[in-house]
Design a protein around this motif. Structure first.
Motif, PDB file in Angstrom:
ATOM      1  N   LEU A  48      53.395  43.612  63.434  1.00  0.00           N
ATOM      2  CA  LEU A  48      51.938  43.473  63.519  1.00  0.00           C
ATOM      3  C   LEU A  48      51.530  42.237  64.309  1.00  0.00           C
ATOM      4  O   LEU A  48      50.558  42.273  65.071  1.00  0.00           O
ATOM      5  N   GLN A  49      52.259  41.157  64.143  1.00  0.00           N
ATOM      6  CA  GLN A  49      51.929  39.944  64.898  1.00  0.00           C
ATOM      7  C   GLN A  49      52.060  40.180  66.399  1.00  0.00           C
ATOM      8  O   GLN A  49      51.393  39.518  67.184  1.00  0.00           O
ATOM      9  N   GLN A  50      52.895  41.122  66.790  1.00  0.00           N
ATOM     10  CA  GLN A  50      53.103  41.377  68.212  1.00  0.00           C
ATOM     11  C   GLN A  50      52.175  42.442  68.785  1.00  0.00           C
ATOM     12  O   GLN A  50      51.920  42.445  69.986  1.00  0.00           O
ATOM     13  N   ILE A  51      51.665  43.351  67.932  1.00  0.00           N
ATOM     14  CA  ILE A  51      50.884  44.456  68.492  1.00  0.00           C
ATOM     15  C   ILE A  51      49.375  44.341  68.266  1.00  0.00           C
ATOM     16  O   ILE A  51      48.617  44.948  69.013  1.00  0.00           O
ATOM     17  N   VAL A  52      48.933  43.588  67.256  1.00  0.00           N
ATOM     18  CA  VAL A  52      47.487  43.490  67.047  1.00  0.00           C
ATOM     19  C   VAL A  52      46.888  42.495  68.035  1.00  0.00           C
ATOM     20  O   VAL A  52      47.542  41.540  68.451  1.00  0.00           O
ATOM     21  N   SER A  53      45.643  42.739  68.372  1.00  0.00           N
ATOM     22  CA  SER A  53      45.000  41.872  69.362  1.00  0.00           C
ATOM     23  C   SER A  53      44.730  40.482  68.800  1.00  0.00           C
ATOM     24  O   SER A  53      44.772  39.497  69.528  1.00  0.00           O
ATOM     25  N   SER A  54      44.444  40.404  67.498  1.00  0.00           N
ATOM     26  CA  SER A  54      44.176  39.108  66.878  1.00  0.00           C
ATOM     27  C   SER A  54      44.940  39.002  65.558  1.00  0.00           C
ATOM     28  O   SER A  54      44.428  39.419  64.511  1.00  0.00           O
ATOM     29  N   PRO A  55      46.156  38.430  65.587  1.00  0.00           N
ATOM     30  CA  PRO A  55      46.930  38.303  64.352  1.00  0.00           C
ATOM     31  C   PRO A  55      46.217  37.499  63.269  1.00  0.00           C
ATOM     32  O   PRO A  55      46.493  37.661  62.089  1.00  0.00           O
ATOM     33  N   GLN A  56      45.279  36.658  63.665  1.00  0.00           N
ATOM     34  CA  GLN A  56      44.523  35.854  62.695  1.00  0.00           C
ATOM     35  C   GLN A  56      43.752  36.749  61.729  1.00  0.00           C
ATOM     36  O   GLN A  56      43.525  36.379  60.584  1.00  0.00           O
ATOM     37  N   ASP A  57      43.369  37.944  62.179  1.00  0.00           N
ATOM     38  CA  ASP A  57      42.624  38.870  61.326  1.00  0.00           C
ATOM     39  C   ASP A  57      43.474  39.411  60.181  1.00  0.00           C
ATOM     40  O   ASP A  57      42.934  39.929  59.206  1.00  0.00           O
ATOM     41  N   LEU A  58      44.777  39.316  60.291  1.00  0.00           N
ATOM     42  CA  LEU A  58      45.670  39.799  59.236  1.00  0.00           C
ATOM     43  C   LEU A  58      45.705  38.853  58.042  1.00  0.00           C
ATOM     44  O   LEU A  58      46.048  39.246  56.935  1.00  0.00           O
ATOM     45  N   ILE A  59      45.328  37.598  58.270  1.00  0.00           N
ATOM     46  CA  ILE A  59      45.468  36.573  57.237  1.00  0.00           C
ATOM     47  C   ILE A  59      44.218  36.527  56.374  1.00  0.00           C
ATOM     48  O   ILE A  59      43.143  36.145  56.836  1.00  0.00           O
ATOM     49  N   THR A  60      44.381  36.929  55.128  1.00  0.00           N
ATOM     50  CA  THR A  60      43.309  36.808  54.146  1.00  0.00           C
ATOM     51  C   THR A  60      43.868  36.083  52.930  1.00  0.00           C
ATOM     52  O   THR A  60      45.087  35.957  52.783  1.00  0.00           O
ATOM     53  N   LYS A  61      42.990  35.653  52.074  1.00  0.00           N
ATOM     54  CA  LYS A  61      43.423  34.938  50.871  1.00  0.00           C
ATOM     55  C   LYS A  61      44.335  35.827  50.032  1.00  0.00           C
ATOM     56  O   LYS A  61      45.375  35.379  49.542  1.00  0.00           O
ATOM     57  N   ALA A  62      43.981  37.094  49.888  1.00  0.00           N
ATOM     58  CA  ALA A  62      44.781  38.025  49.090  1.00  0.00           C
ATOM     59  C   ALA A  62      46.173  38.212  49.685  1.00  0.00           C
ATOM     60  O   ALA A  62      47.175  38.243  48.963  1.00  0.00           O
ATOM     61  N   VAL A  63      46.251  38.316  51.010  1.00  0.00           N
ATOM     62  CA  VAL A  63      47.547  38.485  51.685  1.00  0.00           C
ATOM     63  C   VAL A  63      48.401  37.238  51.501  1.00  0.00           C
ATOM     64  O   VAL A  63      49.597  37.330  51.208  1.00  0.00           O
ATOM     65  N   VAL A  64      47.795  36.085  51.653  1.00  0.00           N
ATOM     66  CA  VAL A  64      48.525  34.823  51.492  1.00  0.00           C
ATOM     67  C   VAL A  64      49.103  34.715  50.087  1.00  0.00           C
ATOM     68  O   VAL A  64      50.284  34.415  49.905  1.00  0.00           O
ATOM     69  N   TYR A  65      48.277  34.968  49.086  1.00  0.00           N
ATOM     70  CA  TYR A  65      48.752  34.899  47.700  1.00  0.00           C
ATOM     71  C   TYR A  65      49.861  35.914  47.444  1.00  0.00           C
ATOM     72  O   TYR A  65      50.858  35.606  46.791  1.00  0.00           O
TER      73      TYR A  65
END
Length: 96
Positions: A48-65
């Motif tokens: 996902l970090q390589q194919i999405v246009s903005s990897p920053q959008d993948l990072i949410t509080k829920a994902v981090v936890y």
């Protein structure tokens, strides 16, 4: 599933339109968020970090936890990737 996730990256490099048409990016996001196998999650993160246009959008509080709570399940290399990914998280507002 582990290998299939990596196969999506190969398909993306050959023809990105196919990944869009088959909605593979969305399926990867679901696997990243919900899969029980830590290696599948790590592979999905990498792809996902390589194919999405903005990897920053993948990072949410829920994902981090979620990732940090499962950190012991990951291999050493996957732990490094997860920690690097999580280190990019910026909360929207300061929490006390």
């Amino acid at each position: 599933r582990r290998t299939a996730v990596l196969g999506v990256l190969k398909v993306f490099r050959l023809d990105a339109k196919i990944v869009e048409e088959l909605e593979l990016e969305q399926k990867l996001k679901e696997m990243f968020a919900n899969d029980t196998d830590s290696q599948v999650v790590a592979n999905a993160l990498s792809v996902l970090q390589q194919i999405v246009s903005s990897p920053q959008d993948l990072i949410t509080k829920a994902v981090v936890y979620s990732l940090l709570n499962r950190l012991k399940e990951f291999s050493e290399w996957s732990q490094c990737a997860v920690l690097e990914f999580v280190s990019n998280y910026r909360p929207e507002e300061l929490e006390l």
